[in-house]
Design a protein around this motif. Structure first.
Motif, PDB file in Angstrom:
ATOM      1  N   LEU A 183      52.186  32.663  37.409  1.00 17.38           N
ATOM      2  CA  LEU A 183      51.800  31.533  38.257  1.00 17.38           C
ATOM      3  C   LEU A 183      50.297  31.551  38.536  1.00 17.38           C
ATOM      4  N   ILE A 184      49.762  32.738  38.824  1.00 15.50           N
ATOM      5  CA  ILE A 184      48.322  32.901  39.051  1.00 15.50           C
ATOM      6  C   ILE A 184      47.750  33.849  38.010  1.00 15.50           C
ATOM      7  N   ASP A 185      46.432  33.843  37.870  1.00 12.99           N
ATOM      8  CA  ASP A 185      45.821  34.744  36.892  1.00 12.99           C
ATOM      9  C   ASP A 185      45.604  36.120  37.509  1.00 12.99           C
ATOM     10  N   TYR A 186      45.006  37.014  36.730  1.00 11.46           N
ATOM     11  CA  TYR A 186      44.868  38.398  37.177  1.00 11.46           C
ATOM     12  C   TYR A 186      43.734  38.591  38.185  1.00 11.46           C
ATOM     13  N   GLU A 187      43.051  37.512  38.510  1.00  8.72           N
ATOM     14  CA  GLU A 187      42.069  37.541  39.595  1.00  8.72           C
ATOM     15  C   GLU A 187      42.636  36.823  40.829  1.00  8.72           C
ATOM     16  N   ALA A 188      43.951  36.610  40.822  1.00 11.29           N
ATOM     17  CA  ALA A 188      44.686  35.983  41.929  1.00 11.29           C
ATOM     18  C   ALA A 188      44.296  34.529  42.152  1.00 11.29           C
ATOM     19  N   LYS A 189      43.864  33.848  41.086  1.00  8.98           N
ATOM     20  CA  LYS A 189      43.505  32.432  41.193  1.00  8.98           C
ATOM     21  C   LYS A 189      44.622  31.576  40.617  1.00  8.98           C
TER      22      LYS A 189
END
Length: 279
Positions: A13-19
């Motif tokens: 759902l989000i990327d690995y930078e929590a975006k």
């Protein structure tokens, strides 16, 4: 026929930078508007999820299955005993290992996590494709979310699971031997390389939590779809009718998938929702 969709969070759902990609938020919003239900199914506990800027959802499965919620109603919550928490805390501290307790009320860490956590989380983000600058930023954000406790303050009775830094893979193997009555997993790093180990209550998996939620909803498993990017998501694939692997996922999850979509930052979720006619 309306579907019930289960989404892993990090790398899905989000990327690995929590975006959260704008296209992913749009996909979830449109699918829910079309009458489908969308839940996250994640290793994160609720306190960590509340720190993320996510789209509206129908509920969540957290702690790799320790916690199940439907529209703010707690369907199931099964965590570690205080005795198990004490034993794991002491085990990590004796080894000088950084760890954090994952509870719905917060993420609680020891001294070693503050020392070792930033470097480990930079490795995690860089391994998933982030630049050094962005990796340092996301690592600091992650560490800033911890509540630092010491001594017996860490002996808590509200813990879903415990994540700890792996100095080597042997720490994970030792945890399986020393805590045979608990479930031991690993996570983090590029592909399936392990940076963290975690320990949680036995019988708790994403699959079990999905089955509990479907029973609560009186829903047909034939109408379920799951999305994931890592080995921990394979248990979702075992019980859902149709399974999607992210393009950025590891080899094992891709081999088990019915469909492989694009990377999380290449509109992977949105494109799969379109392909599946959810939107």
């Amino acid at each position: 026929m309306s579907k019930i969709v289960f989404l892993d969070v990090d790398g899905t759902l989000i990327d690995y930078e929590a975006k959260l990609p704008a296209s992913a938020a749009k996909a979830v919003d449109q699918a829910r508007a079309n009458g489908h239900k969308v839940y996250i199914c994640t290793g994160c506990s609720k306190a960590e999820i509340l720190q993320r800027n996510l789209c509206d959802l129908d509920g969540m499965i957290g702690g790799n299955g320790a916690y199940v919620e439907d529209n703010n109603h707690v369907v199931m919550h099964q965590g570690l005993s205080k005795e198990d928490v004490k034993n794991i805390v002491d085990w990590c501290n004796e080894r000088h290992i950084g760890f954090y307790l994952e509870a719905n009320s917060g993420m609680y860490c020891n001294d070693y996590m503050l020392e070792q956590g930033p470097e480990t989380m930079v490795k995690y983000a860089k391994g998933k494709g982030a630049s050094l600058e962005n990796a340092k930023s996301s690592a600091q954000h992650f560490i800033d979310g911890f509540i630092h406790l010491q001594g017996d303050e860490l002996y808590r009775d509200d813990v879903n699971k415990i994540s700890f830094i792996l100095r080597t893979y042997q720490d994970h193997l030792d945890s399986k031997v020393d805590f045979p009555h608990l479930v031991a997993n690993t996570w983090g790093g590029k592909g399936e390389v392990a940076l963290f180990g975690d320990l949680g209550p036995t019988g708790i998996t994403k699959r079990h939590a999905i089955e509990v939620l479907l029973d609560y909803l009186h829903a047909d498993p034939k109408e379920t779809i799951s999305f994931g990017d890592a080995k921990i998501d394979l248990s979702m694939f075992e019980c859902c009718a149709y399974n999607v692997a992210m393009g950025n996922g590891g080899s094992e999850i891709k081999e088990a998938a019915d469909y492989i979509t694009d990377d999380v930052n290449e509109d992977g979720l949105y494109n799969a929702f379109k392909y599946l006619k959810l939107i």
